[in-house]
Every structure is written in structure tokens, then in C-alpha cells.
Design an enzyme around this catalytic site. Structure first.
Site, PDB file in Angstrom:
ATOM      1  N   CYS A   1      -4.008   7.260   5.645  1.00  0.00           N
ATOM      2  CA  CYS A   1      -3.693   6.871   4.268  1.00  0.00           C
ATOM      3  C   CYS A   1      -4.978   7.314   3.256  1.00  0.00           C
ATOM      4  O   CYS A   1      -4.897   7.403   2.140  1.00  0.00           O
ATOM      5  CB  CYS A   1      -3.460   5.472   4.131  1.00  0.00           C
ATOM      6  SG  CYS A   1      -4.601   4.175   4.983  1.00  0.00           S
TER       7      CYS A   1
ATOM      8  N   GLU B   1       0.812  -1.300  -0.017  1.00  0.00           N
ATOM      9  CA  GLU B   1      -0.058  -0.019   0.047  1.00  0.00           C
ATOM     10  C   GLU B   1       0.918   1.179   0.064  1.00  0.00           C
ATOM     11  O   GLU B   1       1.725   1.514   0.910  1.00  0.00           O
ATOM     12  CB  GLU B   1      -1.000   0.133   1.190  1.00  0.00           C
ATOM     13  CG  GLU B   1      -1.887   1.323   1.236  1.00  0.00           C
ATOM     14  CD  GLU B   1      -2.533   1.418   2.739  1.00  0.00           C
ATOM     15  OE1 GLU B   1      -2.739   2.597   3.058  1.00  0.00           O
ATOM     16  OE2 GLU B   1      -2.893   0.408   3.103  1.00  0.00           O
TER      17      GLU B   1
END
Length: 513
Positions: free
Chosen positions: A282, A245
């Protein structure tokens, strides 16, 4: 040469707190990986794996005050935020224990031999087996949920894979405490402690992904760091899956009708989401398309008010703070970019939230303003003012992959499947793994239907790192053909001694309760 020390640092002052460990050498990385590798047979017991996950959750809950104090000292995220994150982490461990117990993750499929088919079918029996030792690279911004006891570790252990965690340098003491909890849990349920081991240091992380006994890797962090490890994983003599990620802009589109209907609510909601955790989520909405004109003006007025009331805060470390200040300055210097509230340094150790605006037309074609389409980690968002639906489409067509994409509509806009709202949703869907309507993307529910991952650079694979299906990253399918019953794994025998859900000759079967 002596090994470099690993220090715990207070981000509120920038001063070292204590030496926690030393950086691992290549030889030490090899030793730790081999220790983890030796535990694979013990992890084959599904009952023991489920017990490990539940016991680890119990120990972390029991140690809550201690681990939260340690994490706050290293991250400045605050007890309230960290208390919630720890609860999410232990709930996730228990959720994966339930996944292990239920057993459908093995995806058992049995097709009996059928000579009447053209061509004939042999007897085929398929299920999934663990990959092997998994390398986990901890995130900076979630010292629990995406670190040592987080989703990558929990899902790998649930799959039957031992874990070697590369500790993030922002919270080494917290990582050691959490690893101790996991290792004590293993011992308590009769498993080897080395089902989870740690290594510290940048070079150790590079050596880890290259180690021949590492079978897969999970990473949460920057595009540059993640891409370097991804490339190293692919360049090995035997490439391995790398589930990274990386970065995400998390675009938001606000229709003109929505902006006119509830400007105050949208402005306040955007401010709360973009500044949550000092903008270090995020899933922070880092890019917002807002209409030009009166409706958009009212929304930005509300955004200005809400952001103005946000106190300066401490970022995770001074390196990130410096990168934030530099990134904001570079963006603000671009032509036609304005800063109604200038984000930047709030003091020697803090940052102040703010936002930038730019005409959307500046982003409709390649140019220097492309910098605004890159993530800037910290409490800032870019508001692009559009004059038409065509400008929205032109900008969206240039966006990279994201974890999330959000659409805000007014009441009644979603009632017609052929409406502009439906077209906007269709334009957003290719951009992200999770698409929201009338919500904000910060906050990721740990639920079976969750998807936390998206097109590159949001992630390097199509998998999720949150939710039950995250376990699939650490499994591979195997089919046994025409294999005598006595030699079959118990999961694939006709009498189903493991009591697993499965599909037999195309029909779903549930074990007898």
C-alpha cells in the site's frame, strides 16, 4: 439455495486447492456478531487482555512454519517475505499488550471541584471506554499483518473490543488457521473463544457493517470497496466510525541536485521499492517527479537497468493481475506517455515490472492524464519529468491524499530552513500522513510515533492503523461529574488502585513503581 463454497486458490496456477468454508448468510452473520458481543464483560479485564495478546503471539510463533506454508500457498508471497511479516505481526501483538499494561491509552483526567473559579467547576473525571464489537475487513496483500491477527484486531482487543473478522477471499485457509490461534489463546488465558470470530463472503461483509451491534469497523483494501462500506456505515440508523485504508499513490519528489548527486542509488532504490512484493504494498511509490535533463536521464538509466533485472512475479490473484494489465495498457495509450520498460503480462500467471514516463506539464491541469494520478496496484510507477519548481508545485497541488510522501535531497539542500527544500516539504505535508526525506516508503515500522493513514482517499479518518495510537480508534471518552467515590470506576478513584498514569488538576502523575 445452498451456501456458496469458499475455496483456497493457488495464485501460481489459478486452480482451487481446497474448500475451506461456506459464505455466511445474514442469519449466520447475526449469530456470530451476537457471540462476539456476549464476550464484552470478560474483555473488561485489562490483565486478561494483555495475556491474550502475548499468548496469541506465542502460539503464532510456535506455529510459524505451518502458517507461513499455508499463506505462501494462497498468496505466492514467498517464505522470506512471509516470515518477516509474521514476526512483525507477533511483535505488534506484544506491543499492544505493553500498551494495555502501561495504561496511558485510557487518558485518565481528574479535575477536582473548585468553587473559586468563575464559573465554579464541579468534580469531573474522564477516561476512555471500549466502543463495543469491531468489524475487521482483512487485506489481500498482508495475510498476517493486516488480516485476522493484524493491527486492527490487535488494537481492538487491546481496547477491550471483541472482533468479527470478514475474511479476505485470497487467503481463507490462512485466516482460519490464524483465527484458531487467537481463539486458543483466549481459552488458554481464561477468556471466551468468541472474542474473535470469522465470517466469509462478500454479502456477509455488507451485512456485517450494517449489524446494529457492530460499533466500529476497520478496513484495508480498494477505494471502491472501502467507500461502499464507509457509505453503508454512515447510512445506518446509528452511524458508526469506519476507519478505512483505501488507495494511495505515495508521491516522490526528487530534486535536480539529488538526481545529479546519486542517480544510480536513486534509480536502484526506486526500482526496489516499486517492485517489492510485486508492487502490492500500500506504500509503493506509484508516482515520481524527476527532473528533465541530464540528471534525470541518468537516474532513469539506472532505474531501467534495475527494473530490467527484476524477474516476472505472481500477483495475489488473477483478478488483480487482469486489473494491473488493463490499467497499465490504459495509461500507456495516453498521449506523450512512454514506457522505457513496458509493464504487463509476464506469462499466463505472472506479470513483469516496468515504468511509464510523462511530461509533468501534462498533469498540471485537469484532463485525461488524471488517470496517471490514480493508484495502479502492481509493479509499475509513473515518472513525471518536470522542467521547473513551478511545475512541481502545480502537479502536487492536484494530487489526492496519500499514506506517504517522499522528498529526496542532495547533501546540503536541507541546511537552510528558507530553502527550496523547506518549501517542497511544506507542499508535501498536506498530502500524506507520513512524510519521508531521503528514504523509500515501503516498510512501515510498528512504533509508537508511527502514522499509517492520510487524507482521503488514503484513509477515511485521521487515525493510524499502525502503532500504539491505533488503539484510539476503538475507544470513546466518558466523563463522570460529581459522582460519589464508591460509584466511580476504579480507574477514576483518587487512590488510583489500578496504578494508572493520569493528569490530576492539570498535572501529570505517574503511578508509584
Amino acid at each position: 439455495m445452498a451456501a456458496a463454497p469458499v475455496w483456497s486458490v493457488d495464485p501460481r496456477t489459478g486452480k482451487p486447492r481446497e474448500q475451506v468454508a461456506v459464505e455466511a448468510t445474514a442469519e449466520e452473520v447475526d449469530r456470530e456478531v451476537r457471540r462476539a458481543y456476549a464476550t464484552r464483560p470478560a474483555l473488561a479485564d485489562r490483565t486478561a487482555r494483555a495475556a491474550l495478546l502475548r499468548t496469541a503471539a506465542d502460539i503464532l510463533d510456535e506455529s510459524g512454519a505451518y502458517v507461513i506454508e499455508a499463506a505462501d500457498a494462497e498468496t505466492a508471497l514467498g517464505p522470506v517475505r512471509l516470515t518477516g511479516e509474521l514476526a512483525r505481526t507477533t511483535a505488534q501483538l506484544r506491543a499492544f499488550a505493553d500498551v494495555v499494561d502501561e495504561g496511558s491509552f485510557l487518558d485518565v483526567r481528574i479535575d477536582h471541584a473548585d468553587a473559586g473559579r468563575t464559573p465554579p467547576w464541579p468534580d469531573l473525571r474522564r477516561f476512555k471506554v471500549p466502543l463495543g464489537v469491531v468489524a475487521v475487513y482483512s487485506a489481500s496483500n498482508f495475510p498476517f499483518a493486516f488480516s485476522v491477527p493484524g493491527g486492527d484486531t490487535a488494537s481492538a482487543l487491546a481496547a477491550g473490543c471483541p472482533v468479527v473478522v470478514k475474511v479476505h477471499p485470497d487467503h481463507p485457509a490462512t485466516s482460519e488457521i490464524c483465527a484458531s490461534a487467537l481463539r486458543r489463546a483466549a481459552e488458554r488465558v481464561g477468556l471466551p473463544e468468541d472474542v474473535v470470530v470469522l465470517v466469509h463472503g462478500f454479502e456477509a461483509g455488507v451485512e456485517l457493517v450494517k449489524h446494529p451491534l457492530i460499533a466500529g469497523a476497520g478496513f484495508t483494501g480498494s477505494v471502491r470497496g472501502g467507500r461502499a462500506l464507509f457509505d453503508a456505515a454512515a447510512a445506518r440508523p446509528t452511524p458508526i466510525p469506519f476507519h478505512g485504508e483505501l488507495g494511495s499513490l505515495n508521491p516522490v519528489v526528487i530534486t535536480e541536485a539529488a538526481a545529479a548527486e546519486r542517480p544510480e542509488g536513486l534509480g536502484a532504490g526506486l526500482a526496489g521499492s516499486m517492485t517489492l512484493g510485486e508492487g502490492q504494498f500500500c506504500t509503493k511509490p506509484g508516482f515520481v517527479l524527476v527532473p528533465a535533463g541530464d540528471a534525470g536521464d541518468s537516474l532513469l538509466k539506472a532505474l531501467t537497468t534495475a527494473v530490467s533485472e527484476t524477474e516476472p512475479g505472481v500477483m495475489l490473484d488473477h483478478r488483480m493481475r487482469d486489473a494491473f494489465v488493463t490499467g497499465v495498457r490504459e495509461r500507456a495509450e495516453l498521449p506523450d506517455v512512454e514506457a522505457p520498460i513496458t509493464p504487463g503480462p509476464g506469462g499466463d500467471h505472472t506479470v513483469s515490472a516496468g515504468y511509464l514516463t510523462v511530461p509533468a506539464r501534462r498533469l498540471a491541469a485537469e484532463g485525461p492524464h488524471d488517470l496517471l494520478l490514480e493508484e495502479c496496484f502492481g509493479p509499475v510507477t509513473v515518472v513525471a519529468r518536470y522542467d521547473s519548481d513551478a511545475e512541481i508545485g502545480a502537479v502536487l497541488s492536484r494530487l489526492p491524499g496519500n499514506l506517504t510522501a517522499t522528498l529526496h535531497l542532495a547533501d546540503g539542500e536541507a541546511e537552510d530552513a528558507g530553502s527550496g527544500a523547506a518549501r517542497l516539504l511544506a507542499d508535501l505535508t498536506p498530502l500524506a500522513g507520513r512524510v519521508l526525506v531521503n528514504g523509500w516508503p515501503t516498510g512501515v515500522a510498528v512504533a509508537p510515533a508511527q502514522q499509517h493513514g492520510g487524507p482521503y482517499p488514503a484513509s477515511t479518518s485521521t487515525s493510524t492503523s499502525v502503532g500504539a495510537t491505533a488503539i484510539e480508534r476503538w475507544l470513546r471518552p466518558v466523563t463522570y461529574q460529581s459522582t460519589p467515590a464508591a460509584l466511580l470506576p476504579p480507574e477514576l478513584r483518587d487512590d488510583n488502585p489500578a496504578g494508572l498514569p493520569r493528569r490530576v488538576d492539570g498535572r501529570a502523575e505517574q503511578p508509584a513503581s
